[in-house]
Design an enzyme around this catalytic site. Sequence first.
Site, mmCIF file in Angstrom:
data_model
loop_
_atom_site.group_PDB
_atom_site.id
_atom_site.type_symbol
_atom_site.label_atom_id
_atom_site.label_comp_id
_atom_site.label_asym_id
_atom_site.label_seq_id
_atom_site.Cartn_x
_atom_site.Cartn_y
_atom_site.Cartn_z
ATOM 1 N N ASP A 80 0.834 -1.194 0.000
ATOM 2 C CA ASP A 80 0.000 0.000 0.000
ATOM 3 C C ASP A 80 0.872 1.249 0.000
ATOM 4 O O ASP A 80 2.075 1.187 0.258
ATOM 5 C CB ASP A 80 -0.957 0.005 1.210
ATOM 6 N N LYS A 81 0.201 2.364 -0.272
ATOM 7 C CA LYS A 81 0.842 3.684 -0.246
ATOM 8 C C LYS A 81 0.031 4.556 0.691
ATOM 9 O O LYS A 81 -1.192 4.406 0.772
ATOM 10 C CB LYS A 81 0.805 4.250 -1.673
ATOM 11 N N HIS A 82 0.705 5.445 1.418
ATOM 12 C CA HIS A 82 -0.042 6.415 2.210
ATOM 13 C C HIS A 82 0.561 7.791 1.973
ATOM 14 O O HIS A 82 1.771 7.936 1.911
ATOM 15 C CB HIS A 82 0.033 6.067 3.702
ATOM 16 N N SER A 83 -0.320 8.777 1.837
ATOM 17 C CA SER A 83 0.162 10.147 1.641
ATOM 18 C C SER A 83 -0.237 10.984 2.843
ATOM 19 O O SER A 83 -1.304 10.769 3.431
ATOM 20 C CB SER A 83 -0.470 10.702 0.360
ATOM 21 N N THR A 120 -9.449 10.573 -0.709
ATOM 22 C CA THR A 120 -9.732 9.606 -1.775
ATOM 23 C C THR A 120 -11.173 9.083 -1.695
ATOM 24 O O THR A 120 -11.836 8.897 -2.708
ATOM 25 C CB THR A 120 -8.709 8.450 -1.687
ATOM 26 N N ARG A 168 -6.087 14.240 21.069
ATOM 27 C CA ARG A 168 -4.939 15.061 20.624
ATOM 28 C C ARG A 168 -5.429 16.301 19.894
ATOM 29 O O ARG A 168 -4.869 17.395 20.035
ATOM 30 C CB ARG A 168 -4.044 14.241 19.686
ATOM 31 N N SER A 183 -0.018 6.881 14.831
ATOM 32 C CA SER A 183 -1.399 7.011 14.376
ATOM 33 C C SER A 183 -1.542 6.534 12.922
ATOM 34 O O SER A 183 -2.403 5.695 12.600
ATOM 35 C CB SER A 183 -1.814 8.485 14.508
ATOM 36 N N LYS A 187 -3.005 2.237 11.526
ATOM 37 C CA LYS A 187 -4.077 1.951 10.561
ATOM 38 C C LYS A 187 -3.529 1.226 9.336
ATOM 39 O O LYS A 187 -4.130 0.276 8.837
ATOM 40 C CB LYS A 187 -4.753 3.271 10.153
ATOM 41 N N LYS A 188 -2.373 1.665 8.848
ATOM 42 C CA LYS A 188 -1.817 1.035 7.637
ATOM 43 C C LYS A 188 -1.365 -0.397 7.916
ATOM 44 O O LYS A 188 -1.610 -1.302 7.126
ATOM 45 C CB LYS A 188 -0.636 1.873 7.112
HETATM 46 N N1 URA Z 1 -3.049 11.645 10.100
HETATM 47 C C1 URA Z 1 -3.278 10.628 10.970
HETATM 48 O O1 URA Z 1 -3.850 9.614 10.610
HETATM 49 N N2 URA Z 1 -2.871 10.778 12.244
HETATM 50 C C2 URA Z 1 -2.219 11.883 12.696
HETATM 51 O O2 URA Z 1 -1.853 11.937 13.853
HETATM 52 C C3 URA Z 1 -1.997 12.922 11.782
HETATM 53 C C4 URA Z 1 -2.408 12.778 10.477
#
Ligand code: URA
Length: 436
Positions: A80-83, A120, A168, A183, A187-188
């Site tokens: 996967d890719k995350h931006s 997205t 936060r 964080s 998830k990833k």
């Molecule tokens: N995106 C996230 O998922 N978590 C953060 O803490 C900041 C940006």
Amino acid sequence: MFIPQEFIKKKRDNKPLNKSEIDDFIRGVSDGSVANEHISAFAMAVFFNGMSLDEKTNLTLAMKNSGNTLSWDLDGPIVDKHSTGGIGDVVSLMLGSMLAACGLYIPMISGRGLGHTGGTLDKLESIPGYNVFPDDKLFKKIVKECGVAIIGQTSSLAPADKRIYSIRDVTATVESVPMISASILSKKLAEGLDVLVMDVKVGSGAFMPTYELSVELAKSIVEISNNAGVKTEAILTDMNQCLAYSAGNAIEIKEAVDYLTCKRINPRLHNVNMALCVSALLNSGVVNDEDKARDKLEYVLKSGEALEVFAKMVSMLGGPNDFCENYDKYLPKANIIRPIFSDDYGVVESMNAVSLGMSVVGLGGGRIKPEDKIDHSVGLENIINLGSKVEKDTPIAIIHAKDEDSFMMAKQRVLNAISIGSKKPNIKEVYEIIKS
Ligand code: URA
């Protein structure tokens, strides 16, 4: 017995936290035995004192394991890719389709727009019928048969992050590199990945305010993710201007299809997409040198194989079977579609990319409050590039608006966001790659 204040005190006094303490804390976040006050004090202690690599890795894994995690039995690498988010960043749609056409599997769990950045999921919801929340069985079937499925995050994915993030957000502790890294990665990594490529944006529209902080975040994510067993690289890419030609939901979907049909490929978007795709291909071991990776990617793009993958994914998720051939019939259109011009002439020297993104939000294409409904039809098209010459009749952008008032507001915002002078700016798309 776990006593949250003892745990917080250790971090406050810069003493190391071990895995079982971190696991206990996150267990308490999930079952409610840790209070909001504990979470906010802990986040502030981390904000000031940071975390070691072991602490960050243990926090990430504990947060990941607070919810469902995916596992796969497929004949290729799970990638996967995350931006970190941007304006006109429609890369996921092309990257997912191109990598899947190269034999990788991409179970991409994406987010909605946040602040000035587009999401997205919001873009995909411009496609009538596209279901961003299929059940697990269908999600897995689509990943297996198509190679890629781009869907939304459910509440069962890293729920501890959801609670911690919301605290936060209201306690001035978002801007902590260890907390941001944990964080994002919680998830990833729950997607069960072998390989991850991170697109960390730098520039006027980036999440991190300086180049140095973007590098710090990129290094932190690469270290944690590799330490957790996922081969990860981060690429620092430019967000001093809109990445694609357009910014908005349906308008970006149109641009993504035009890219995949090779009708219109924005070179800036292509450079960033290719850099991310190359990293994913090399790290997943499908090819062993960059030239071969680029050849393979150009092939799946030009042959139409990537387009076929995208069309199949759209159809399997409930969208029209002929979406790519007939997107104009399906995508919503704004009432007003009109170019805007500037009274200043010269060269586009700089752009405030946050303001550009906020002009799309102001048009109704993003949210001001989380519960807001968005208008998928609105946005900006053919946004002028940094370094372009502006003359009397050079359009700065085409605005898609629902009415005259929102058109005028967006016009003002876009014109204010663009500085026209005489100096040609330095333009780059890809700055550096952070490897483990
Ligand atoms: N995106 C996230 O998922 N978590 C953060 O803490 C900041 C940006």
